[in-house]
Scaffold this active site. Sequence first.
Site, PDB file in Angstrom:
ATOM      1  N   ALA A 242      15.247  60.333  62.751  1.00 61.50           N
ATOM      2  CA  ALA A 242      15.216  61.780  62.939  1.00 61.50           C
ATOM      3  C   ALA A 242      15.614  62.521  61.663  1.00 61.50           C
ATOM      4  O   ALA A 242      15.990  61.929  60.645  1.00 61.50           O
ATOM      5  CB  ALA A 242      16.127  62.166  64.098  1.00 61.50           C
ATOM      6  N   HIS A 243      15.567  63.863  61.754  1.00 60.97           N
ATOM      7  CA  HIS A 243      15.800  64.690  60.568  1.00 60.97           C
ATOM      8  C   HIS A 243      17.202  64.523  59.999  1.00 60.97           C
ATOM      9  O   HIS A 243      18.187  64.397  60.711  1.00 60.97           O
ATOM     10  CB  HIS A 243      15.507  66.170  60.846  1.00 60.97           C
ATOM     11  CG  HIS A 243      16.260  66.767  61.984  1.00 60.97           C
ATOM     12  ND1 HIS A 243      15.930  67.978  62.530  1.00 60.97           N
ATOM     13  CD2 HIS A 243      17.341  66.338  62.689  1.00 60.97           C
ATOM     14  CE1 HIS A 243      16.760  68.275  63.507  1.00 60.97           C
ATOM     15  NE2 HIS A 243      17.621  67.290  63.616  1.00 60.97           N
ATOM     16  N   ASN A 244      17.246  64.479  58.661  1.00 60.11           N
ATOM     17  CA  ASN A 244      18.486  64.426  57.882  1.00 60.11           C
ATOM     18  C   ASN A 244      19.292  63.154  58.072  1.00 60.11           C
ATOM     19  O   ASN A 244      20.459  63.082  57.685  1.00 60.11           O
ATOM     20  CB  ASN A 244      19.358  65.654  58.153  1.00 60.11           C
ATOM     21  CG  ASN A 244      18.701  66.937  57.698  1.00 60.11           C
ATOM     22  OD1 ASN A 244      18.214  67.717  58.518  1.00 60.11           O
ATOM     23  ND2 ASN A 244      18.646  67.156  56.398  1.00 60.11           N
TER      24      ASN A 244
END
Length: 356
Positions: A242-244
Site C-alpha cells: 500500500a501507499h507509503n
Amino acid sequence: MSKQEARQTWTLSELAAEVEGELEGEGTIRISGVASLDDAAEGDITFLANPKYQSSLNKTRASAVILSPGIPVKIPAIRSRNPYLAFARVVTLVKTRPYHPLGVSPDLVQGDGCVLGKDLSIHPRVVLGRDVRIGDRVTLHPGVVIGDHSVVDEDSLLYSSVQVREGVHIGKRAIIHCGAVIGSDGFGYAPDGERYFKIPQMGGVRIGDDVEIGANAAIDRGALGDTVIGKGSKIDNLVHIAHNVVIGENCVLAAQVGFAGSTVIGDHVTMAGQVGVAGHLKLGDHVTIGGRSGITKDIPPGRTVSGFPAIDHREWLKAASSFEYLPSIRKTLKRLQDRLDRLEQLMSGGKEDDGD
C-alpha cells in the site's frame, strides 16, 4: 554478470572459480547443461543439498555435481558450504542466454521528451508517456505501459502487460513479471457524511537495484512522498504493498503478502505466504514471519513470529499443536466444573444442616 557474459559451455574448473567452490576431480570436463539428480545426462551438472538423497547421487548420470563438504561422491564435484546458492549461480552462468538487443519496434508509442538508451529490446505495443527515460539494455515486452516522468534504469526487464504509472523510478537490473502494476493510487478516502471523498495520491514509487517483482503484484504510489522498495528485495506473485510503505533491502515477501499503508520494514525481513501487516507499524531488521500470520504491532529486530495475532514462533507452534484437542478439553472442563458445582452445593448444604 552482465547480459553479455553467458555462454554455451564451461569447464568444471571455470565454474568452480566462478562460484568460489572447491574443485574435486577432473576440471577439464565441459558442462553444457544443468539438471536434477534423476534427470541429468552426460554434460550436465547437478546438485545435492540434502544428504538423504544420496542414493540418487550414486545413480546419477551427470558429469559433475555441486554438494557440501564431507559427502562422498564418485564423480567430479564442486564442494560448497552453500550448494543451493552455488547451483543457482551455475544455472545462471550455463543457461542464461546472451543478451542480443532486438532494437525498438516501429510501432512504439512515445510522448514528447522521451530519452531512450542504447541496445534496447522494445517489443510491439509498448506505450511510453511524456518525459520517460529508458536506460541502456532495457527489455520491454508487448503491452508494457510506462507513465509520464517515469524512469527505468539499465539492464531491467519488464514482461508483458506490466503497467507503470507516472512518477515511478525503477532501478538497475530489475525484473518485473507479467501483469504487475507499479504506482496505482493508494487507498485513501476522507469520510464526507455518508460518502467518501478521494484523497489525491501525489507521491510516486522508488524501486531499488536488483529488485524482482512477481506477476500481478500491486505496489501503490505514496499519498505524499514515495512508496519505497529497497535494493535486492524479492517480491512474489500477488503481493500488495500500500501507499507509503517502505520495504528495506534484501527482503523476501512470498505470495499474497499484504501491507496496509505507511508501514516500515527493515532489511533482510522474510515473510511467508499470506502474511497480513497492519498500517503504520515498524518491523526491525532480520525479522522472520510465518505463513498466514497477522501483524498488529511493531516487531523488534531479529524476532521470528507466527500466528494471529503474531507471537513468538516457538510459542505459536506449541499453541497450534493444542488446537485439535480444544473441543475435548472444553468437554472435560465442563464436566469438572459441573462436578465442582455439585460438590460446593453438597458442602454448602452440609453446613446449613449443622447450623440447624
